[in-house]
Design an enzyme around this catalytic site. Sequence first.
Site, mmCIF file in Angstrom:
data_model
loop_
_atom_site.group_PDB
_atom_site.id
_atom_site.type_symbol
_atom_site.label_atom_id
_atom_site.label_comp_id
_atom_site.label_asym_id
_atom_site.label_seq_id
_atom_site.Cartn_x
_atom_site.Cartn_y
_atom_site.Cartn_z
ATOM 1 N N TYR A 10 0.822 -1.224 0.000
ATOM 2 C CA TYR A 10 0.000 0.000 0.000
ATOM 3 C C TYR A 10 0.857 1.277 0.000
ATOM 4 C CZ TYR A 10 -3.099 3.473 2.319
ATOM 5 O OH TYR A 10 -3.799 4.598 2.683
ATOM 6 N N ASN A 92 10.236 -11.688 10.526
ATOM 7 C CA ASN A 92 10.108 -10.904 9.286
ATOM 8 C C ASN A 92 10.495 -9.437 9.452
ATOM 9 O OD1 ASN A 92 9.332 -11.227 6.496
ATOM 10 N ND2 ASN A 92 7.658 -9.798 6.915
ATOM 11 N N THR A 117 6.924 3.268 13.123
ATOM 12 C CA THR A 117 5.498 3.397 13.433
ATOM 13 C C THR A 117 5.258 4.053 14.786
ATOM 14 O OG1 THR A 117 3.565 2.056 14.065
ATOM 15 C CG2 THR A 117 5.670 0.969 14.201
ATOM 16 N N TYR A 141 4.458 -6.357 17.443
ATOM 17 C CA TYR A 141 4.652 -5.559 16.220
ATOM 18 C C TYR A 141 5.477 -4.311 16.525
ATOM 19 C CZ TYR A 141 3.603 -2.184 12.535
ATOM 20 O OH TYR A 141 3.719 -1.224 11.562
ATOM 21 N N PHE A 169 1.928 7.601 11.573
ATOM 22 C CA PHE A 169 0.708 7.406 12.340
ATOM 23 C C PHE A 169 -0.247 6.616 11.430
ATOM 24 C CE2 PHE A 169 1.287 9.427 16.501
ATOM 25 C CZ PHE A 169 2.636 9.668 16.359
ATOM 26 N N GLY A 284 -5.384 -3.108 24.615
ATOM 27 C CA GLY A 284 -4.192 -2.537 23.978
ATOM 28 C C GLY A 284 -4.436 -1.350 23.074
HETATM 29 N N1 NAD Z 1 -0.379 1.186 7.116
HETATM 30 C C1 NAD Z 1 -0.106 1.886 8.222
HETATM 31 O O1 NAD Z 1 -0.962 2.601 8.763
HETATM 32 C C2 NAD Z 1 1.291 1.840 8.803
HETATM 33 C C3 NAD Z 1 1.564 2.610 9.954
HETATM 34 C C4 NAD Z 1 2.855 2.585 10.488
HETATM 35 C C5 NAD Z 1 3.849 1.825 9.876
HETATM 36 N N2 NAD Z 1 3.552 1.077 8.770
HETATM 37 C C6 NAD Z 1 4.619 0.291 8.149
HETATM 38 O O2 NAD Z 1 4.702 0.691 6.790
HETATM 39 C C7 NAD Z 1 5.120 -0.414 5.982
HETATM 40 C C8 NAD Z 1 4.155 -0.585 4.819
HETATM 41 O O3 NAD Z 1 2.842 -0.780 5.321
HETATM 42 P P1 NAD Z 1 1.645 -1.100 4.321
HETATM 43 O O4 NAD Z 1 0.386 -0.728 5.000
HETATM 44 O O5 NAD Z 1 1.976 -0.556 2.991
HETATM 45 O O6 NAD Z 1 1.730 -2.707 4.297
HETATM 46 P P2 NAD Z 1 1.561 -3.710 3.070
HETATM 47 O O7 NAD Z 1 1.345 -5.064 3.662
HETATM 48 O O8 NAD Z 1 0.555 -3.196 2.109
HETATM 49 O O9 NAD Z 1 2.987 -3.661 2.376
HETATM 50 C C9 NAD Z 1 4.090 -4.419 2.846
HETATM 51 C C10 NAD Z 1 4.725 -5.097 1.644
HETATM 52 O O10 NAD Z 1 5.885 -5.799 2.087
HETATM 53 C C11 NAD Z 1 5.914 -7.074 1.455
HETATM 54 N N3 NAD Z 1 6.719 -7.951 2.324
HETATM 55 C C12 NAD Z 1 6.439 -8.338 3.602
HETATM 56 N N4 NAD Z 1 7.435 -9.106 4.073
HETATM 57 C C13 NAD Z 1 8.366 -9.213 3.084
HETATM 58 C C14 NAD Z 1 9.624 -9.878 2.967
HETATM 59 N N5 NAD Z 1 10.122 -10.615 3.968
HETATM 60 N N6 NAD Z 1 10.312 -9.762 1.811
HETATM 61 C C15 NAD Z 1 9.822 -9.030 0.777
HETATM 62 N N7 NAD Z 1 8.621 -8.381 0.821
HETATM 63 C C16 NAD Z 1 7.910 -8.471 1.973
HETATM 64 C C17 NAD Z 1 4.457 -7.480 1.318
HETATM 65 O O11 NAD Z 1 4.251 -8.430 0.287
HETATM 66 C C18 NAD Z 1 3.807 -6.131 0.999
HETATM 67 O O12 NAD Z 1 3.757 -5.886 -0.402
HETATM 68 C C19 NAD Z 1 5.214 -1.607 6.912
HETATM 69 O O13 NAD Z 1 6.570 -1.732 7.307
HETATM 70 C C20 NAD Z 1 4.367 -1.192 8.097
HETATM 71 O O14 NAD Z 1 4.800 -1.823 9.292
HETATM 72 C C21 NAD Z 1 2.305 1.066 8.235
#
Ligand code: NAD
Length: 330
Positions: A10, A92, A117, A141, A169, A284
């Site tokens: 995303y 992971n 995060t 997490y 956020f 939580g």
């Molecule tokens: N969405 C939120 O509100 C939010 C908030 C804070 C932090 N984050 C962090 O932002 C990042 C992206 O979040 P998102 O919502 O886009 O998540 P998402 O799941 O849409 O994207 C994560 C991508 O990483 C890939 N992936 C996971 N493990 C992998 C690995 N071992 N090797 C290769 N690819 C791998 C997945 O296939 C996916 O395409 C994450 O690190 C998440 O922890 C997200």
Amino acid sequence: MILVTGGAGYIGSHTVRLLAAQGLRIVVLDNMVYGHEEAIVDDAVQLVRGDIGDHTLLRSLFEEHKFSAVVHFAAFAYVGESVTNPLKYYRNNTSAPLALLEIMQEFGCRQFVFSSTCATYGVPTTIPITEETVQSPINPYGRSKLMLEWILADCETAWGLRSTCLRYFNASGCSADGVIGEDHNPETHLIPRVLMALTGEAGPVEVFGTDYPTPDGTCIRDYIHVEDLAAAHARALDHLAEGGESLRVNLGTGIGISVKEIIAAVEKVTGKTVPVVMGPRRAGDPAQLVADPSLAWRRLQWRAKHTNIEETVKSAWQWMNGPRNGRYNS
Ligand SMILES: NC(=O)c1ccc[n+]([C@@H]2O[C@H](COP(=O)([O-])OP(=O)(O)OC[C@H]3O[C@@H](n4cnc5c(N)ncnc54)[C@H](O)[C@@H]3O)[C@@H](O)[C@H]2O)c1
């Protein structure tokens, strides 16, 4: 050349699109566990299917390309699952990136932008949350992410890695033109979840707790638009490329919005009534998580442009009603 891990997800895909539009050459590494091939819309971007923990693959990628920086999105991000299956998250989110860092060290790549995060703060004692707020995560997490922040700092001491840890956020919204958007499965984020209750893709929205010490009794969060997050990554890369020092910064709007206010915004944007069930508090969930984003302005000259929650909801609704109906095929 920039390596973007998790770039088919995303936030990653919105960032890749912006960086490619700015003329950067990009390789996306994504194991496609949650990624979508169609989310990579720029033909010039190379998508490599593989895991960030795969030394052999990483070495061949670093031999083929001279990467100046890595933008690291790849991770698992379901808080509830991290409680029931913590090792999956530590493997992971904390352990797998070690392979990436080892290869970066070997090839002399010393710039790293990390998706951290607000979950690293746990239950904050004061609002808004600054970068000085104590980081005391309350779930695996958040801990899996905080540990990588510490590891990055140790790599700086040892071999000069410079990093920007961007503490997002609540990521929300979709691309303004509706071409790419949010497609998580399962979907746990509030705005798409409320919209799915309207399209019939999901049942009524359960509001977890109506007795919090907030004006309307529901939890308050800071919803940061995904295109603002993408812009912050572009700034973070520039900062590192210009020789800037390592940073840990909050990425939020600084505006707190309650669950009831999100539901009201959805009803206003769509003209429909959201089916809602009021439920008890969920373990939580802090009452409020709102960023003080001023450091990002001072250090990166970045601030959120999308501060109207109805506009953010509108972009998500547009994606759900677009040609893809809010879903990629893959
Ligand atoms: N969405 C939120 O509100 C939010 C908030 C804070 C932090 N984050 C962090 O932002 C990042 C992206 O979040 P998102 O919502 O886009 O998540 P998402 O799941 O849409 O994207 C994560 C991508 O990483 C890939 N992936 C996971 N493990 C992998 C690995 N071992 N090797 C290769 N690819 C791998 C997945 O296939 C996916 O395409 C994450 O690190 C998440 O922890 C997200």
